[in-house]
Design an enzyme around this catalytic site. Structure first.
Site, PDB file in Angstrom:
ATOM      1  N   HIS A 104      10.403 -51.520 -29.516  1.00 14.37           N
ATOM      2  CA  HIS A 104       9.377 -52.231 -30.272  1.00 14.37           C
ATOM      3  C   HIS A 104       9.028 -51.371 -31.491  1.00 14.37           C
ATOM      4  O   HIS A 104       9.042 -50.141 -31.414  1.00 14.37           O
ATOM      5  CB  HIS A 104       8.093 -52.414 -29.462  1.00 14.37           C
ATOM      6  CG  HIS A 104       8.249 -53.235 -28.216  1.00 14.37           C
ATOM      7  ND1 HIS A 104       8.587 -52.657 -27.005  1.00 14.37           N
ATOM      8  CD2 HIS A 104       8.084 -54.553 -27.989  1.00 14.37           C
ATOM      9  CE1 HIS A 104       8.620 -53.610 -26.080  1.00 14.37           C
ATOM     10  NE2 HIS A 104       8.319 -54.771 -26.656  1.00 14.37           N
ATOM     11  N   GLU A 148      12.447 -64.064 -24.716  1.00 17.04           N
ATOM     12  CA  GLU A 148      12.281 -63.565 -23.348  1.00 17.04           C
ATOM     13  C   GLU A 148      11.210 -64.376 -22.618  1.00 17.04           C
ATOM     14  O   GLU A 148      10.025 -64.164 -22.821  1.00 17.04           O
ATOM     15  CB  GLU A 148      11.878 -62.089 -23.351  1.00 17.04           C
ATOM     16  CG  GLU A 148      11.641 -61.541 -21.959  1.00 17.04           C
ATOM     17  CD  GLU A 148      11.182 -60.090 -21.965  1.00 17.04           C
ATOM     18  OE1 GLU A 148      10.922 -59.555 -20.879  1.00 17.04           O
ATOM     19  OE2 GLU A 148      11.071 -59.497 -23.050  1.00 17.04           O
ATOM     20  N   ASP A 166      16.534 -58.527 -18.646  1.00 15.60           N
ATOM     21  CA  ASP A 166      15.460 -57.539 -18.560  1.00 15.60           C
ATOM     22  C   ASP A 166      15.409 -57.103 -17.100  1.00 15.60           C
ATOM     23  O   ASP A 166      14.795 -57.751 -16.270  1.00 15.60           O
ATOM     24  CB  ASP A 166      14.154 -58.219 -18.996  1.00 15.60           C
ATOM     25  CG  ASP A 166      12.988 -57.263 -19.078  1.00 15.60           C
ATOM     26  OD1 ASP A 166      13.155 -56.114 -18.637  1.00 15.60           O
ATOM     27  OD2 ASP A 166      11.920 -57.653 -19.557  1.00 15.60           O
ATOM     28  N   ASP A 195       2.326 -56.741 -12.089  1.00 17.07           N
ATOM     29  CA  ASP A 195       3.707 -56.434 -12.431  1.00 17.07           C
ATOM     30  C   ASP A 195       3.912 -54.928 -12.496  1.00 17.07           C
ATOM     31  O   ASP A 195       3.446 -54.260 -13.416  1.00 17.07           O
ATOM     32  CB  ASP A 195       4.056 -57.075 -13.778  1.00 17.07           C
ATOM     33  CG  ASP A 195       5.535 -56.950 -14.092  1.00 17.07           C
ATOM     34  OD1 ASP A 195       6.266 -56.409 -13.253  1.00 17.07           O
ATOM     35  OD2 ASP A 195       5.951 -57.398 -15.164  1.00 17.07           O
ATOM     36  N   ASP A 215       6.842 -53.338 -12.758  1.00 15.88           N
ATOM     37  CA  ASP A 215       7.985 -52.960 -13.591  1.00 15.88           C
ATOM     38  C   ASP A 215       8.812 -51.854 -12.951  1.00 15.88           C
ATOM     39  O   ASP A 215       9.035 -50.791 -13.528  1.00 15.88           O
ATOM     40  CB  ASP A 215       7.515 -52.518 -14.991  1.00 15.88           C
ATOM     41  CG  ASP A 215       7.190 -53.700 -15.879  1.00 15.88           C
ATOM     42  OD1 ASP A 215       7.710 -54.787 -15.613  1.00 15.88           O
ATOM     43  OD2 ASP A 215       6.407 -53.533 -16.832  1.00 15.88           O
TER      44      ASP A 215
END
Length: 500
Positions: free
Chosen positions: A276, A407, A449, A460, A462
């Site tokens: 990003h 996404e 992803d 979440d 991750d």
């Protein structure tokens, strides 16, 4: 203004898939394969992750700490010496099998290697497709030899009576992975044909990847969680720091972080990264200052790419962290926010193009609503459609030939996101039909992803995917898809102290 549902975007805009919740994939039963007639390997060329003699550099697995890089010539990720089996501290030895063994004692085998070769996560991952064994485990000795690095001994002891078709396929996978560990990639590629079991197809893909055909497994390092993560969760403070961090968000800090990032990728052997804009460079007081900061970091990244042959898989604009985006970016009711987001995407497209990125990603983390009571959904969808169309037009204007990816991800953080899933996003862009398989059968599988959540945690997390069955379903779709291109895998997973 045309309704968003009728928006016809040109072919460069395809759908990204977030593989957080893969669904079952059904296909024809696997065909058993007879035991391979393989010649014994010669020599001990290289471990699977290396390109030359000896094991490659990688992160130390014996400690949770990271070396400081303070020693002369040392990097942040330098390793301790490889353990020698002749040392008094080397405790790993073959474990006796509970089943009557038919193979020779590895300690007396002339092919036993004096040093333990580390196969690394890539070889271990290919066994995700193998079937579970019933007790007693007739492959116990073979697995033992493989995990101890006695690859030639494993190859020499493949005659195991009493194996059913599933066990024979598992035996073949072990043997072929032993050949990969010895550097015999072409032998594996030529021996495994299209009729072999799915588990063996995965082994063949690994061999292709290690010979340089990396378009099958286009792995990349996600900059944000890997180098900006602090191992915090919504209920606590950061629990992790890196040796290059100084607690500031300065340009000097961003440069140290970028150098560490390239050192990490080079030692890991990964040649793609993704980012990003606001992760790699700090925000300024104005858009002009912010763009200047980004330009300075991008120049360093360009230099490091030239020194390492590492390129971006994709770039994107972070349109969700700053408070201005609390009600969305492209769907914000505030025209100044919409304009700022457009300027940020414009700059991020230019940067991705300059760095040689193959794709550009849109993640609409704030593009949605918490309640329809204060939402004009049609107006927001129209604005989102215009925003995406403007991005397509600008990418063509600057000569960026990369693919634009979307996404989908539901409820993070809004109650309803407009890019909820593949089916919703596809319907928004064109017409009709779920998740990874939906993307594949419609020719829209552009990128994965690759993270997962904890089913017993309500937020979440991750995490890296550790469920073998889940990973198998994901990879079966990749195999059926003929690989991933122009996208790949980005391991969007956070390092967290409780999981280390």
């Amino acid at each position: 203004m045309a309704p968003a549902q009728q928006l016809q975007l040109p072919p460069p805009l395809v759908v990204w898939h977030a593989a957080s919740s893969p669904r079952s994939v059904h296909g024809p039963p696997l065909r058993p394969r007879p035991a391979p007639k393989l010649p014994p390997a010669r020599g001990h060329a290289a471990s699977p992750l290396g390109t030359g003699p000896g094991p490659p550099s990688r992160l130390a697995s014996t400690s949770s700490s990271v070396t400081s890089g303070a020693a002369a010539g040392a990097g942040y990720f330098d390793l301790p010496p490889v353990v020698d089996s002749s040392s008094s501290t080397y405790a790993l030895k073959p474990i006796p099998s509970p089943v009557a063994a038919t193979s020779a004692d590895p300690s007396r085998d002339s092919a036993w290697e004096p040093k333990r070769k580390r196969t690394g996560p890539l070889v271990a991952a290919v066994f995700c497709c193998t079937a579970a064994m019933a007790s007693p485990d007739l492959l116990f000795n073979l697995w033992n030899l493989f995990y101890l690095g006695a690859y030639q001994a494993a190859i020499n002891n493949i005659d195991i009576p009493g194996l059913d078709a599933d066990a024979a396929a598992e035996r073949d996978a072990i043997v072929f992975c032993s050949y990969i560990a010895l550097g015999s990639y072409q032998l594996v590629i030529s021996e495994i044909d299209s009729s072999a079991a799915t588990s063996l197809q995965a082994v063949k893909l690994l061999a292709l990847y290690l010979t340089g055909d990396k378009d099958w497994m286009r792995f990349s390092v996600a900059f944000w969680h890997t180098f900006c993560g602090t191992s915090a969760d919504p209920f606590g403070a950061p629990t992790m720091t890196w040796p290059w961090e100084d607690g500031t968000n300065s340009l000097a800090m961003a440069k140290r972080r970028m150098r560490a990032h390239f050192e990490f990728m080079e030692k890991l052997g990964v040649n793609k990264w993704c980012f990003h804009d606001r992760d790699i460079a700090p925000d300024g007081k104005t858009l002009e200052e912010t763009n200047s900061n980004l330009d300075e970091i991008v120049q360093l990244a360009k230099q490091l790419q030239g020194e390492t042959n590492i390129k971006p898989l994709w770039g994107t604009a972070q349109l969700f962290m700053h408070p201005r985006y609390m009600h969305g970016a492209a769907t914000s009711p505030e025209v100044k926010v919409y304009a700022y987001a457009a300027a940020q995407v414009k700059k991020a497209l230019e940067v991705t193009h300059y760095l040689g990125g193959e794709n550009y990603v849109f993640w609409g983390g704030r593009e949605g609503y918490q309640t329809l009571l204060n939402t004009d959904m049609k107006r927001e969808l129209d604005h989102l459609a215009n925003f995406l169309q403007a991005a397509v037009d600008y990418k063509k204007k600057i000569g960026f030939n990369g693919t634009l990816l979307i996404e989908p991800k539901p409820q993070e953080p809004t109650k309803h996101q407009y890019d909820w899933d593949v089916a919703t996003t596809f319907a928004f862009l064109q017409n009709c039909h779920h998740e990874l398989e939906t993307a594949r059968i419609n020719g829209l599988l552009g990128n994965i992803d690759a993270n997962t959540g904890d089913p017993q945690v309500g937020w979440d997390t991750d995490q890296f995917m550790t469920d073998i069955a889940e990973a198998t379903l994901v990879m079966s779709s990749v195999v059926k898809n003929g690989g991933l291109a122009p996208g790949g895998f980005n391991f969007d997973a956070k390092l967290s102290v409780p999981f280390v």
